[in-house]
Design an enzyme around this catalytic site. Sequence first.
Site, PDB file in Angstrom:
ATOM      1  N   SER A  85       0.665  -1.296  -0.016  1.00  0.00           N
ATOM      2  CA  SER A  85       0.004  -0.065  -0.104  1.00  0.00           C
ATOM      3  C   SER A  85       0.772   0.987   0.159  1.00  0.00           C
ATOM      4  O   SER A  85       1.471   1.402  -0.929  1.00  0.00           O
ATOM      5  CB  SER A  85      -1.137  -0.060   1.202  1.00  0.00           C
ATOM      6  OG  SER A  85      -1.900   1.117   1.011  1.00  0.00           O
TER       7      SER A  85
ATOM      8  N   ASP B 254      10.085   5.804 -10.141  1.00  0.00           N
ATOM      9  CA  ASP B 254       9.853   6.410 -11.160  1.00  0.00           C
ATOM     10  C   ASP B 254      10.521   7.821 -11.229  1.00  0.00           C
ATOM     11  O   ASP B 254      10.955   8.161 -12.452  1.00  0.00           O
ATOM     12  CB  ASP B 254       8.300   6.556 -11.104  1.00  0.00           C
ATOM     13  CG  ASP B 254       7.552   5.257 -11.748  1.00  0.00           C
ATOM     14  OD1 ASP B 254       8.039   4.230 -11.932  1.00  0.00           O
ATOM     15  OD2 ASP B 254       6.338   5.425 -11.925  1.00  0.00           O
TER      16      ASP B 254
ATOM     17  N   LYS C 197      -1.000  -4.063  -3.078  1.00  0.00           N
ATOM     18  CA  LYS C 197      -2.354  -3.583  -2.649  1.00  0.00           C
ATOM     19  C   LYS C 197      -2.472  -2.221  -3.261  1.00  0.00           C
ATOM     20  O   LYS C 197      -1.777  -1.214  -2.472  1.00  0.00           O
ATOM     21  CB  LYS C 197      -2.468  -3.502  -1.137  1.00  0.00           C
ATOM     22  CG  LYS C 197      -3.590  -2.694  -0.604  1.00  0.00           C
ATOM     23  CD  LYS C 197      -4.819  -3.648  -1.017  1.00  0.00           C
ATOM     24  CE  LYS C 197      -6.004  -2.975  -0.260  1.00  0.00           C
ATOM     25  NZ  LYS C 197      -6.290  -1.613  -0.912  1.00  0.00           N
TER      26      LYS C 197
END
Length: 397
Positions: free
Chosen positions: A304, A315, A329
């Site tokens: 999560s 990224d 998740k």
Amino acid sequence: MTSINNKKIILGTALVALIFIVFGAGFVLGKNQVVCKACKPEQIDFSLFWDAYNKLSENFIDSSKINDREIIYGAISGMTKSTGDAYTNFFDPKTAKTFQEELSGSFEGIGAEVGIKKSQLIIIAPLKDTPAEKAGIKAGDQIIKIDGRSAFDMSVDEAVSIIRGKRGTKVVLTILREGWNQPREIEIIRETIKIKSVEWELKEGALAYIKIYHFDQSLAYDFNKVAYEVLSSGANKIILDLRNNPGGYLEVGNDIAGWFLKKGAVVTIEDFGGKIERKEYKANGNSAFSNYPTVLLINEGTASASEILAGALRDDRGIKLVGEKSFGKGSVQELVPLQDGESFLKITIANWLTPKGSSISEVGLAPDYKIELKEGDLEKNKDPQLEKALEIVRNMN
């Protein structure tokens, strides 16, 4: 009942303590909802429900056990289960109160996070120095039974309600682990669970090893304290350890990202499946660590909010992930109060995406360097994942 905290929670599942830090990648309180006590969908015929209710009331052997409120609660619970989504649930007044208490601090239980993966109830992560960890519970353990009761088709919330309990009492989990030929019973004595949010140490003179346990309400304050200690320590490189971190509040995750990313960098994207426009969450911190060479540790207990932070750092900055694939998740839940003022629904409304638009839901984040822990490694004070991270960061400028 106190009001639901109007924050998005991007936890892992539910901490059975558990903490029920509700493993989310996200909760948000429903807003501006119109309450209509008499309204009902015109296209749905509820006559079958009332026919069943009347026949039950008329024919059941013990009429004293027919409780209208419990029938309604059961019907609502069944309605949410019919979606097939493990994170869309109904909380009656009792479970709603427990949910709020567990989000706020310490509680009694075993200290392990429970979730569902591929329809199987599993341990997402045991928390450090808790009864679950001490009993030998591992991330990825499948829960077959709880106190002899089959966990098949059991929701996370049902499992949590059975596993948590008063300090000093016991619960028996029947566990199946990869490599085992058959399930084994593990007895755990419940305790009061108090969880650290973060700790750090200086390694090799100039390397800050920072371990974040979960993104709870205290982390933003605690991390500020740790960050200034790191900045004044002479450390010039960082290993950020998010292993066995189930997640927490989105706002807190955003705060932490603000230390590592330039202001305005996208941390995550909320995707509503085309119903409404996507929403971006951006870093808004002091970027003090944005130029520090950094390596990040993940495993199957990284879930999560932890996955969101890891995905954002990879990224945006190309930070390498070391360890094992994360849990996966990546959905957002909304807490929607019901008209009785005591119960609510938790409804999946969206998915979290990484800044480059990749979904982590069900697939997780694959590490750049896959390093598995073997059975007994940690007991022997061996941590090949951390050793690999140290090797990588030593060679970074």
